[in-house]
Design a protein around this motif. Structure first.
Motif, PDB file in Angstrom:
ATOM      1  N   THR B  31       0.762  -1.146   0.092  1.00 48.15           N
ATOM      2  CA  THR B  31      -0.030  -0.045   0.196  1.00 48.15           C
ATOM      3  C   THR B  31       1.094   1.353  -0.083  1.00 48.15           C
ATOM      4  O   THR B  31       0.497   2.278  -0.370  1.00 48.15           O
ATOM      5  CB  THR B  31      -1.014   0.040   1.248  1.00 48.15           C
ATOM      6  N   GLU B  52      -1.218   3.791  -2.453  1.00 45.05           N
ATOM      7  CA  GLU B  52      -2.056   3.328  -3.315  1.00 45.05           C
ATOM      8  C   GLU B  52      -3.578   4.195  -3.134  1.00 45.05           C
ATOM      9  O   GLU B  52      -3.964   4.125  -2.047  1.00 45.05           O
ATOM     10  CB  GLU B  52      -2.312   1.778  -3.062  1.00 45.05           C
ATOM     11  N   HIS B  71       0.241   5.500  -8.187  1.00 44.52           N
ATOM     12  CA  HIS B  71       0.236   4.205  -7.530  1.00 44.52           C
ATOM     13  C   HIS B  71      -1.210   3.758  -7.619  1.00 44.52           C
ATOM     14  O   HIS B  71      -2.026   3.486  -6.774  1.00 44.52           O
ATOM     15  CB  HIS B  71       0.486   4.464  -5.950  1.00 44.52           C
ATOM     16  N   LEU B  74      -1.911  -2.190  -6.000  1.00 47.24           N
ATOM     17  CA  LEU B  74      -1.260  -2.565  -4.610  1.00 47.24           C
ATOM     18  C   LEU B  74       0.235  -3.079  -5.155  1.00 47.24           C
ATOM     19  O   LEU B  74       0.797  -3.343  -4.178  1.00 47.24           O
ATOM     20  CB  LEU B  74      -1.845  -3.706  -3.863  1.00 47.24           C
ATOM     21  N   SER B  77       3.689   0.968  -8.649  1.00 48.23           N
ATOM     22  CA  SER B  77       3.916   2.529  -8.669  1.00 48.23           C
ATOM     23  C   SER B  77       4.877   2.851  -9.650  1.00 48.23           C
ATOM     24  O   SER B  77       5.896   2.442  -9.819  1.00 48.23           O
ATOM     25  CB  SER B  77       4.597   2.967  -7.154  1.00 48.23           C
TER      26      SER B  77
END
Lengths: 114, 117
Positions: B31, B52, B71, B74, B77
């Motif tokens: 996350t 996220e 992002h 999960l 990014s």
């Protein structure tokens, strides 16, 4: 003020000997975590070991151990039986409280001699 | 152990080009991911925290419009260096926090060496 201080810019160690890398930290948060990372010349950052502020025992991972002295606010990394592949830059880092970001020290370059 | 993949490993491009760098967590859901910049023989400088499903949190002095972070899932990014100039040349490295591991350490990608001509 620096949160993480590594006072040894560079060190030489003979193969098969142990080496201690110094790290002192500064925080007022009672909950924190301390990490050591290894960065070879190729650039990747490799997680080595973790010590939590409430952990009663010093962390160990194979040839790596962390000498945690809470009252002195120090978290020195000990590498036993050094190998040529241990030559790298080593960073000490800290996470405070519930924050996830890390504060890094300036790093220590270790050169292992045959 | 936890694996983070970062691509590309090296980019050489002309001034004015936008460059996208991807960071993927391969065996855990992240996350929170982080983007760092590192100059030779120096420590890592945190640029931003990637969250996220929400906006990234940039460190002081980092231009949001220059360094775009997305992002969207999960495990992924991205950092886009927009209209890159020679002063943006550097080593960029990402990390992902592993929530399932003791201490929730950050695991790093192999980094991207960006050279702007």
């Amino acid at each position: 003020a620096q949160k993480i201080t590594q006072t040894q810019p560079g060190m030489f160690v003979q193969e098969k000997e142990a080496v201690t890398l110094d790290c002192t930290y500064d925080t007022s948060d009672p909950s924190y975590g301390l990490f050591w990372y290894k960065q070879p010349s190729s650039g990747e950052m490799i997680f080595l070991i973790y010590q939590g502020s409430y952990d009663q025992q010093n962390a160990t991972e194979g040839r790596y151990s962390l000498n945690f002295q809470k009252a002195r606010k120090s978290a020195n990394l000990v590498i036993s039986a050094s190998q040529l592949g241990d030559s790298a830059m080593y960073f000490c880092a800290m996470r405070e409280g519930r924050k996830y970001k890390l504060s890094f020290g300036a790093g220590t370059t270790v050169t292992v001699r045959a | 152990g936890a694996v983070v993949s970062q691509h590309p490993s090296r980019v050489i491009c002309k001034s004015g080009t936008s460059v996208k760098i991807e960071c993927r967590s391969l065996d855990f859901q992240a996350t929170t991911m982080f983007w760092y910049r590192q100059f030779p023989k120096q420590s890592l400088m945190l640029m931003a925290t990637s969250n996220e499903g929400s906006k990234a949190t940039y460190e002081q002095g980092v231009e949001k419009d220059k360094f775009l972070i997305n992002h969207a899932s999960l495990t992924l990014s991205t950092l886009t260096v927009t209209s890159a100039h020679p002063e943006d040349s550097s080593f960029y490295i990402c990390s992902a926090r592993d929530p399932g591991q003791s201490g929730q350490p950050q695991h790093f990608g192999d980094g991207t060496r960006l050279s702007i001509l």
